[in-house]
Design an enzyme around this catalytic site. Sequence first.
Site, PDB file in Angstrom:
ATOM      1  N   CYS A 115     -10.474  24.638  -1.176  1.00 17.93           N
ATOM      2  CA  CYS A 115     -11.348  24.199  -2.280  1.00 17.93           C
ATOM      3  C   CYS A 115     -12.786  24.696  -2.124  1.00 17.93           C
ATOM      4  O   CYS A 115     -13.547  24.683  -3.091  1.00 17.93           O
ATOM      5  CB  CYS A 115     -11.334  22.687  -2.400  1.00 17.93           C
ATOM      6  SG  CYS A 115      -9.671  22.033  -2.431  1.00 17.93           S
ATOM      7  N   HIS A 255     -17.063  19.928  -6.302  1.00 19.51           N
ATOM      8  CA  HIS A 255     -15.628  20.239  -6.374  1.00 19.51           C
ATOM      9  C   HIS A 255     -14.929  19.028  -6.971  1.00 19.51           C
ATOM     10  O   HIS A 255     -15.204  17.883  -6.602  1.00 19.51           O
ATOM     11  CB  HIS A 255     -15.095  20.535  -4.969  1.00 19.51           C
ATOM     12  CG  HIS A 255     -13.610  20.497  -4.888  1.00 19.51           C
ATOM     13  ND1 HIS A 255     -12.806  21.210  -5.763  1.00 19.51           N
ATOM     14  CD2 HIS A 255     -12.766  19.828  -4.061  1.00 19.51           C
ATOM     15  CE1 HIS A 255     -11.536  20.976  -5.470  1.00 19.51           C
ATOM     16  NE2 HIS A 255     -11.490  20.138  -4.450  1.00 19.51           N
ATOM     17  N   ASN A 285      -7.268  18.689  -9.737  1.00 19.47           N
ATOM     18  CA  ASN A 285      -7.901  19.430  -8.637  1.00 19.47           C
ATOM     19  C   ASN A 285      -7.330  20.854  -8.625  1.00 19.47           C
ATOM     20  O   ASN A 285      -6.153  21.037  -8.340  1.00 19.47           O
ATOM     21  CB  ASN A 285      -7.600  18.689  -7.330  1.00 19.47           C
ATOM     22  CG  ASN A 285      -8.181  19.370  -6.100  1.00 19.47           C
ATOM     23  OD1 ASN A 285      -8.559  20.527  -6.141  1.00 19.47           O
ATOM     24  ND2 ASN A 285      -8.218  18.638  -4.999  1.00 19.47           N
TER      25      ASN A 285
HETATM   26  O1  UT7 Z   1      -9.413  19.014  -2.676  1.00 13.57           O
HETATM   27  C1  UT7 Z   1      -9.893  18.608  -1.442  1.00 13.57           C
HETATM   28  C2  UT7 Z   1      -8.859  18.003  -0.582  1.00 13.57           C
HETATM   29  N1  UT7 Z   1      -8.240  16.835  -1.128  1.00 13.57           N
HETATM   30  C3  UT7 Z   1      -8.899  15.672  -1.243  1.00 13.57           C
HETATM   31  O2  UT7 Z   1     -10.081  15.598  -1.031  1.00 13.57           O
HETATM   32  C4  UT7 Z   1      -8.069  14.485  -1.624  1.00 13.57           C
HETATM   33  C5  UT7 Z   1      -8.790  13.245  -1.212  1.00 13.57           C
HETATM   34  N2  UT7 Z   1      -7.960  12.054  -1.349  1.00 13.57           N
HETATM   35  C6  UT7 Z   1      -7.691  11.455  -2.527  1.00 13.57           C
HETATM   36  O3  UT7 Z   1      -8.082  11.915  -3.580  1.00 13.57           O
HETATM   37  C7  UT7 Z   1      -6.961  10.116  -2.462  1.00 13.57           C
HETATM   38  O4  UT7 Z   1      -6.816   9.747  -1.128  1.00 13.57           O
HETATM   39  C8  UT7 Z   1      -5.562  10.142  -3.168  1.00 13.57           C
HETATM   40  C9  UT7 Z   1      -5.735  10.196  -4.665  1.00 13.57           C
HETATM   41  C10 UT7 Z   1      -4.742  11.317  -2.688  1.00 13.57           C
HETATM   42  C11 UT7 Z   1      -4.804   8.867  -2.849  1.00 13.57           C
HETATM   43  O5  UT7 Z   1      -5.567   7.732  -3.238  1.00 13.57           O
HETATM   44  P1  UT7 Z   1      -5.840   6.528  -2.227  1.00 13.57           P
HETATM   45  O6  UT7 Z   1      -6.607   5.547  -2.963  1.00 13.57           O
HETATM   46  O7  UT7 Z   1      -6.441   7.122  -0.984  1.00 13.57           O
HETATM   47  O8  UT7 Z   1      -4.389   6.001  -1.974  1.00 13.57           O
HETATM   48  P2  UT7 Z   1      -3.618   5.806  -0.582  1.00 13.57           P
HETATM   49  O9  UT7 Z   1      -3.118   7.109  -0.066  1.00 13.57           O
HETATM   50  O10 UT7 Z   1      -4.427   4.943   0.328  1.00 13.57           O
HETATM   51  O11 UT7 Z   1      -2.374   4.954  -1.054  1.00 13.57           O
HETATM   52  C12 UT7 Z   1      -2.526   3.628  -1.589  1.00 13.57           C
HETATM   53  C13 UT7 Z   1      -1.197   3.167  -2.152  1.00 13.57           C
HETATM   54  C14 UT7 Z   1      -0.039   3.398  -1.205  1.00 13.57           C
HETATM   55  O12 UT7 Z   1       0.875   2.339  -1.380  1.00 13.57           O
HETATM   56  P3  UT7 Z   1       0.888   1.100  -0.335  1.00 13.57           P
HETATM   57  O13 UT7 Z   1       1.175   1.694   1.007  1.00 13.57           O
HETATM   58  O14 UT7 Z   1      -0.467   0.473  -0.401  1.00 13.57           O
HETATM   59  O15 UT7 Z   1       1.971   0.222  -0.868  1.00 13.57           O
HETATM   60  C15 UT7 Z   1       0.600   4.650  -1.721  1.00 13.57           C
HETATM   61  O16 UT7 Z   1       1.971   4.751  -1.412  1.00 13.57           O
HETATM   62  O17 UT7 Z   1      -0.891   3.918  -3.337  1.00 13.57           O
HETATM   63  C16 UT7 Z   1       0.405   4.510  -3.203  1.00 13.57           C
HETATM   64  N3  UT7 Z   1       0.410   5.759  -3.947  1.00 13.57           N
HETATM   65  C17 UT7 Z   1       0.740   5.825  -5.249  1.00 13.57           C
HETATM   66  N4  UT7 Z   1       1.106   4.892  -6.148  1.00 13.57           N
HETATM   67  C18 UT7 Z   1       1.354   5.282  -7.395  1.00 13.57           C
HETATM   68  C19 UT7 Z   1       0.101   7.004  -3.498  1.00 13.57           C
HETATM   69  N5  UT7 Z   1       0.231   7.890  -4.500  1.00 13.57           N
HETATM   70  C20 UT7 Z   1       0.617   7.184  -5.590  1.00 13.57           C
HETATM   71  C21 UT7 Z   1       0.906   7.539  -6.920  1.00 13.57           C
HETATM   72  N6  UT7 Z   1       1.271   6.578  -7.799  1.00 13.57           N
HETATM   73  N7  UT7 Z   1       0.815   8.818  -7.368  1.00 13.57           N
END
Ligand code: UT7
Length: 328
Positions: A115, A255, A285
């Site tokens: 990125c 970004h 993204n």
């Molecule tokens: O481009 C540069 C590199 N990339 C980044 O910078 C990405 C940075 N990270 C993010 O944007 C976020 O971390 C994400 C959008 C990827 C994920 O969001 P989050 O708020 O960090 O969620 P999490 O990974 O902590 O997951 C929270 C919950 C989990 O469920 P439990 O364990 O709490 O029951 C996940 O399984 O959300 C769940 N989850 C989803 N639920 C519905 C993860 N993805 C999804 C989804 N739909 N698509």
Amino acid sequence: MAKVNAGILATGHSYPKGILTNADLEKMVETSDEWITSRTGIKQRRKAAPGEYTSLFAVQAAREAIERARIDPSEIDLLICATVTPDQILPSTGCLVQAELGANNAAAFDIAAACSGFLYGLSMANGLIRTGQARCALVIGAEVLTKYVDYTDRSTCVIFGDGAGAAILGPVDGERGILASRIKSDGRFAEHLYAPGGGTRLGSTAETIARGEHYFKMKGNELFKVAVRSMTDISREVLEQAGKSADEVDLFIPHQANQRITDAVANKLEVDSSRIYSNISMHGNTSSASIPIALDECVEAGRVKEGDLILMASFGGGVTWGGVLVRW
Ligand code: UT7
């Protein structure tokens, strides 16, 4: 000798016609429009069709920038294509773009900085232009990420989209153009965002493909924290390098990784929402393409005026991060 910087003389962008909405994703994995919107800000993303590939969008974006800069492709002496989704392993996508454009006098190559690739490219073009080693640079960020996305993995498939953005750079007087730039990386976090298969380590065998090892794997939550910290720190660094403060920034183009990352960085820098550009709801993204697409959208919308101070900051797999401050 008078001080010279690289100035951004024209921009362009392109993306596939295909749209993948949150409603489409709801039918593919266990997710919801509500979750995706509230956790990322994304409503839709562009998705390349089976016959579409990275250089196609790179060439379209580049042609737009070349036309607007009113130059002939033969004038380009440096062509940098930032991508982690090249058309093929050899030759570089930069060389494929070069041939398509007829930019026959350029040194063309790729940068794999995820990125941050576009800001890495701007930094390199700035260095080569300032030292007189290049006079007309084309810097492109282009990705077809959706071909490396596992559409059974809800933690990654909701985020990524495809597209390309391009900029033509040339020498301008030292009061304008790129006033400061800084690029950094930390390979200790390599496995926070990576594709294990497809290279010389694991190869592309029937087994690695069956195991989905060519797809992106991401530790989103851990990346989130590093992204906010790195983008904030590097923004402060380039502002300080140029002797400017965040108050003076007319437009902040981060970004587009996650709306919550953008908000957190802007909050730490104390840049109010009227000075931030966000298109993540429409594009998701797009990795190295995200900043140049956003920049060109700002130019097209008249949000960039001569004399404006523009801050760009990125963070991505590697991990890599960068900051570039431009006087338009
Ligand atoms: O481009 C540069 C590199 N990339 C980044 O910078 C990405 C940075 N990270 C993010 O944007 C976020 O971390 C994400 C959008 C990827 C994920 O969001 P989050 O708020 O960090 O969620 P999490 O990974 O902590 O997951 C929270 C919950 C989990 O469920 P439990 O364990 O709490 O029951 C996940 O399984 O959300 C769940 N989850 C989803 N639920 C519905 C993860 N993805 C999804 C989804 N739909 N698509």
